[in-house]
Structures are given as C-alpha cells and as structure tokens.
Design a protein around this motif. Structure first.
Motif, PDB file in Angstrom:
ATOM      1  N   CYS A  21       0.953  -1.222   0.156  1.00 30.52           N
ATOM      2  CA  CYS A  21       0.017  -0.082  -0.035  1.00 30.52           C
ATOM      3  C   CYS A  21       0.956   1.194  -0.160  1.00 30.52           C
ATOM      4  CB  CYS A  21      -0.755   0.001   1.308  1.00 30.52           C
ATOM      5  SG  CYS A  21      -1.798   1.611   1.518  1.00 30.52           S
ATOM      6  N   CYS A  22       0.910   2.124  -0.981  1.00 28.16           N
ATOM      7  CA  CYS A  22       1.540   3.276  -1.139  1.00 28.16           C
ATOM      8  C   CYS A  22       1.366   4.421  -0.021  1.00 28.16           C
ATOM      9  CB  CYS A  22       1.492   4.037  -2.549  1.00 28.16           C
ATOM     10  SG  CYS A  22       0.084   4.356  -2.972  1.00 28.16           S
ATOM     11  N   MET A  23      -0.126   4.494   0.226  1.00 31.35           N
ATOM     12  CA  MET A  23      -0.355   5.337   1.221  1.00 31.35           C
ATOM     13  C   MET A  23       0.068   4.877   2.705  1.00 31.35           C
ATOM     14  SD  MET A  23      -1.762   8.297   2.011  1.00 31.35           S
ATOM     15  CE  MET A  23      -2.651   8.707   0.437  1.00 31.35           C
ATOM     16  N   CYS A  24       0.177   3.640   2.766  1.00 37.09           N
ATOM     17  CA  CYS A  24       0.693   3.071   3.926  1.00 37.09           C
ATOM     18  C   CYS A  24       1.984   3.671   4.179  1.00 37.09           C
ATOM     19  CB  CYS A  24       0.535   1.615   4.361  1.00 37.09           C
ATOM     20  SG  CYS A  24      -1.142   1.088   4.272  1.00 37.09           S
ATOM     21  N   HIS A  25       3.097   3.351   3.044  1.00 36.18           N
ATOM     22  CA  HIS A  25       4.426   3.808   3.194  1.00 36.18           C
ATOM     23  C   HIS A  25       4.277   5.298   3.487  1.00 36.18           C
ATOM     24  CE1 HIS A  25       5.980  -0.032   1.957  1.00 36.18           C
ATOM     25  NE2 HIS A  25       4.932  -0.153   1.166  1.00 36.18           N
ATOM     26  N   ALA A  26       3.543   5.916   2.880  1.00 42.24           N
ATOM     27  CA  ALA A  26       3.709   7.674   3.138  1.00 42.24           C
ATOM     28  C   ALA A  26       3.203   7.976   4.624  1.00 42.24           C
ATOM     29  CB  ALA A  26       2.550   8.276   1.930  1.00 42.24           C
ATOM     30  N   ILE A  27       2.394   7.355   5.129  1.00 43.21           N
ATOM     31  CA  ILE A  27       1.933   7.332   6.431  1.00 43.21           C
ATOM     32  C   ILE A  27       3.218   6.932   7.687  1.00 43.21           C
ATOM     33  CG2 ILE A  27       0.599   6.946   8.662  1.00 43.21           C
ATOM     34  CD1 ILE A  27      -0.632   8.846   6.457  1.00 43.21           C
ATOM     35  N   VAL A  82      -4.974  11.461   9.819  1.00 41.19           N
ATOM     36  CA  VAL A  82      -3.600  11.801  10.276  1.00 41.19           C
ATOM     37  C   VAL A  82      -2.862  12.832   9.611  1.00 41.19           C
ATOM     38  CG1 VAL A  82      -1.142  10.869  10.235  1.00 41.19           C
ATOM     39  CG2 VAL A  82      -3.037   9.359  10.858  1.00 41.19           C
ATOM     40  N   MET A  83      -3.173  12.967   8.143  1.00 45.10           N
ATOM     41  CA  MET A  83      -2.840  14.107   7.369  1.00 45.10           C
ATOM     42  C   MET A  83      -3.549  15.505   7.898  1.00 45.10           C
ATOM     43  SD  MET A  83      -0.307  13.221   5.665  1.00 45.10           S
ATOM     44  CE  MET A  83       0.125  14.759   4.732  1.00 45.10           C
ATOM     45  N   THR A  84      -4.636  15.481   8.149  1.00 45.44           N
ATOM     46  CA  THR A  84      -5.247  16.623   8.763  1.00 45.44           C
ATOM     47  C   THR A  84      -4.725  17.119  10.219  1.00 45.44           C
ATOM     48  OG1 THR A  84      -7.456  15.751   7.697  1.00 45.44           O
ATOM     49  CG2 THR A  84      -7.502  17.502   9.324  1.00 45.44           C
ATOM     50  N   LEU A  85      -4.375  16.166  10.864  1.00 43.23           N
ATOM     51  CA  LEU A  85      -3.784  16.522  12.175  1.00 43.23           C
ATOM     52  C   LEU A  85      -2.372  16.928  12.058  1.00 43.23           C
ATOM     53  CD1 LEU A  85      -4.696  13.282  14.442  1.00 43.23           C
ATOM     54  CD2 LEU A  85      -5.670  15.540  14.503  1.00 43.23           C
ATOM     55  N   HIS A  86      -1.517  16.466  10.963  1.00 41.71           N
ATOM     56  CA  HIS A  86      -0.237  17.014  10.712  1.00 41.71           C
ATOM     57  C   HIS A  86      -0.432  18.222  10.272  1.00 41.71           C
ATOM     58  CE1 HIS A  86       3.864  17.100   9.413  1.00 41.71           C
ATOM     59  NE2 HIS A  86       3.366  17.249   7.986  1.00 41.71           N
ATOM     60  N   LEU A  87      -1.420  18.610   9.312  1.00 39.47           N
ATOM     61  CA  LEU A  87      -1.463  19.846   8.641  1.00 39.47           C
ATOM     62  C   LEU A  87      -1.819  21.191   9.644  1.00 39.47           C
ATOM     63  CD1 LEU A  87      -2.829  18.892   5.152  1.00 39.47           C
ATOM     64  CD2 LEU A  87      -0.609  19.526   5.636  1.00 39.47           C
ATOM     65  N   ASN A  88      -2.671  20.574  10.517  1.00 37.50           N
ATOM     66  CA  ASN A  88      -3.251  21.626  11.648  1.00 37.50           C
ATOM     67  C   ASN A  88      -2.309  21.789  12.850  1.00 37.50           C
ATOM     68  OD1 ASN A  88      -4.019  19.782  13.572  1.00 37.50           O
ATOM     69  ND2 ASN A  88      -6.081  19.855  12.879  1.00 37.50           N
ATOM     70  N   GLY A  89      -1.057  20.917  12.791  1.00 39.09           N
ATOM     71  CA  GLY A  89      -0.329  20.963  13.853  1.00 39.09           C
ATOM     72  C   GLY A  89      -0.321  20.002  15.080  1.00 39.09           C
ATOM     73  N   SER A  90      -1.549  19.405  15.047  1.00 38.13           N
ATOM     74  CA  SER A  90      -2.248  18.491  16.239  1.00 38.13           C
ATOM     75  C   SER A  90      -1.298  17.171  16.314  1.00 38.13           C
ATOM     76  CB  SER A  90      -3.564  18.295  16.139  1.00 38.13           C
ATOM     77  OG  SER A  90      -4.287  19.521  15.985  1.00 38.13           O
TER      78      SER A  90
END
Length: 103
Positions: A21-27, A82-90
């Motif tokens: 899974c490419c998205m798994c690798h990205a996370i 996870v990406m939302t949390l990363h982008l908003n700093g949480s």
C-alpha cells in the motif's frame, strides 16, 4: 478486536498497514520524519492479518482498512485523519503526549 487493541497498546505509535500500500508507506514515512519510531504491523504478512483487517474495517469502521494509526493506544484513524492532524499542527502534540517524541 481484542488482538488489535492489545497490539495497539504496546507502543506509543502503532500503524496497521500492508506492504503493498503506497499510502501506508507515506504515513509510515511521515511518522519517521516526525522523529517517532512506530510499531508497524503489515497485515498481509501477519498470520492473523485477515482477522485484524476485518476487525479494523467492521468493528472500528475504518475505511479503507489500512493504514490505521493508534497513538497512545487510542485510535486516531486513517491516512486522511493523520494528514489533517499533521497539517493543523495537532499530530506533533499527540506524539509528545504519548511519549513518542520529546522535542
């Protein structure tokens, strides 16, 4: 579901993933880049992987079933969350609170 919960509580960051899974690798890469060292369970390589994937998708409502992230034993969710949390700093704050990072 008990198996997933036990596995999720063993480390500060646990990721249920698949090796293809490419998205798994990205996370996974995102967490390494944050300074965390996640415990990764690749469901396509686990003996009870299909059972765990079913628990994640049916019991927890995770869709798609992978990647699924737990921080501090608590379900965070899929890549979108996870990406939302990363982008908003949480995300960094959650990692600090769980003891996954110190800076």
């Amino acid at each position: 579901m008990d198996l997933v919960a036990k596995m999720a509580a063993k480390k500060a960051v646990v990721i249920f993933s698949k090796s293809t899974c490419c998205m798994c690798h990205a996370i996974e890469r995102l967490f390494y880049d944050q300074g965390a060292s996640p415990q990764i369970h690749e469901l396509d390589r686990e003996s009870r992987g299909k059972e765990m994937e079913s628990a994640l998708s049916k019991t927890l409502g995770c869709s798609p079933a992978v990647p699924v992230v737990f921080i501090g034993g608590k379900l965070i969710g899929s890549a979108n969350t996870v990406m939302t949390l990363h982008l908003n700093g949480s995300l960094k704050k959650l990692l600090k609170e769980a003891g996954a990072i110190w800076l």
